[in-house]
Design an enzyme around this catalytic site. Sequence first.
Site, mmCIF file in Angstrom:
data_model
loop_
_atom_site.group_PDB
_atom_site.id
_atom_site.type_symbol
_atom_site.label_atom_id
_atom_site.label_comp_id
_atom_site.label_asym_id
_atom_site.label_seq_id
_atom_site.Cartn_x
_atom_site.Cartn_y
_atom_site.Cartn_z
ATOM 1 N N CYS A 154 -18.634 6.916 2.518
ATOM 2 C CA CYS A 154 -18.726 5.455 2.619
ATOM 3 C C CYS A 154 -17.924 5.008 3.846
ATOM 4 C CB CYS A 154 -18.195 4.800 1.340
ATOM 5 S SG CYS A 154 -18.731 3.097 1.138
ATOM 6 N N CYS A 182 -25.276 6.151 3.121
ATOM 7 C CA CYS A 182 -25.852 5.758 1.834
ATOM 8 C C CYS A 182 -26.982 6.695 1.409
ATOM 9 C CB CYS A 182 -26.370 4.328 1.903
ATOM 10 S SG CYS A 182 -25.107 3.121 2.328
ATOM 11 N N LYS A 215 0.842 -1.209 0.000
ATOM 12 C CA LYS A 215 0.000 0.000 0.000
ATOM 13 C C LYS A 215 0.870 1.250 0.000
ATOM 14 C CE LYS A 215 -1.124 2.754 3.190
ATOM 15 N NZ LYS A 215 -1.375 3.298 4.514
ATOM 16 N N CYS A 231 -25.622 1.058 -6.154
ATOM 17 C CA CYS A 231 -24.631 0.388 -5.315
ATOM 18 C C CYS A 231 -25.221 -0.919 -4.774
ATOM 19 C CB CYS A 231 -24.224 1.291 -4.158
ATOM 20 S SG CYS A 231 -23.184 0.437 -2.941
ATOM 21 N N CYS A 265 -25.633 9.422 -0.600
ATOM 22 C CA CYS A 265 -24.620 9.032 -1.594
ATOM 23 C C CYS A 265 -25.233 9.005 -2.988
ATOM 24 C CB CYS A 265 -24.059 7.659 -1.230
ATOM 25 S SG CYS A 265 -22.867 7.028 -2.413
HETATM 26 S S1 SF4 Z 1 -24.408 3.690 -1.415
HETATM 27 FE FE1 SF4 Z 1 -22.675 2.240 -1.577
HETATM 28 S S2 SF4 Z 1 -20.931 3.559 -2.151
HETATM 29 FE FE2 SF4 Z 1 -22.515 4.909 -1.342
HETATM 30 S S3 SF4 Z 1 -22.062 5.112 0.851
HETATM 31 FE FE3 SF4 Z 1 -23.519 3.413 0.640
HETATM 32 S S4 SF4 Z 1 -22.217 1.557 0.540
HETATM 33 FE FE4 SF4 Z 1 -20.884 3.331 0.092
#
Ligand code: SF4
Length: 361
Positions: free
Chosen positions: A318, A325, A248, A334, A328
């Site tokens: 995330c 979510c 990493k 997703c 998001c």
């Molecule tokens: S929708 Fe998916 S990408 Fe977005 S915060 Fe939730 S788990 Fe993460």
Amino acid sequence: MTSTSPYFTRGVLTRNMGRRVRAAAVGSGPNLAKHPAGRLQQAGASCGRPARRDAAGHPAAHSIQETVREIPKVQSGDSIPRNAARQKRERLQAGCNSSRGRQCASPADETNSTWEPKDWREQWDNITEMRKGRDAPVDSMGAEQCFDKTAAPEVMRYQVLLSLMLSSQTRDHVTFAAMNKLRDYGLTVENILTIEDKTLGDLIYPVGFWRSKVKYIKQTTAILKEQYNGDIPSSISELLKLPGVGPKMGHLIMKIAWNNVSGISVDTHVHRIVNRLKWVRKETKSPEKSRQALEEWMPRELWSRTNWLLVGFGQQTCLPVNPRCAGCLNRDICPSAKNNLRKTNPGLPPSSLHQPCQQQQ
Ligand code: SF4
């Protein structure tokens, strides 16, 4: 914590720009790698700019301003290179007419090296949009902000290496504070070789595993002095031989210090997110497995940007626990959104799960 190609600062990439990125991605561009001894390329020579020279006529070191310019300024129009003809050809090869990628997986697909995750381009663009504020901890306190941009190139590279050694299992603001203390003390190979272990421990405390890191830093610094004339190795294989340096940090060091994209730097944020988005064919159990799985399909011109993009996304949206979510942009595409929304909103009916959630904002 990463930097990427300046071409991503120009808005939506055209096909030709994408070609230029690929051409430039092989060891080119200005960075800390411009050593005064000239053993690497001259500053800027490979990216179309005349090489700068210092008063003695040596190629000039990469400045902080240039380094910062290398970091992508994300704009709402930023996107990833698209090649409709290539995508169509790949879909046909896979026997899939869907415009959304590899949705119709077949046994042949499983062995097809052109596999790519469903919806990943749209998800990538959405994350880019969410990251355009560049206001995550990694943006202000990541490895690219921890070294002295006015120091000699080999000193800057040494500081990049140390900041990443400290960053393991440590929050960005803790690493940043420790690096400031080290830099105030004088963060050079010579100074660290002579510093008492206790003093070094006091300077880096409370970074995670600080006692082990004192030991690794002293061992690594001695190796740099003996085998690399006080500089850091310029290949990923040599970097990975140093005590306390894993893949990493190795790939990130190669990018920041030598402007050489040797692989995708995958930390716990990247590992978690690519599994939630199913950017890996099968669930992976470690960041290193995720790195290998990502590199199988992700276009190489995006490798250097992946760490920066996903680490900040993981710090702000995330999250490891209770990802946000509801706010998001990927919540409708997703694969993990529904489960996470159900966990954080157990009383809500399924029809309301995609509505913005006051509790999580
Ligand atoms: S929708 Fe998916 S990408 Fe977005 S915060 Fe939730 S788990 Fe993460």
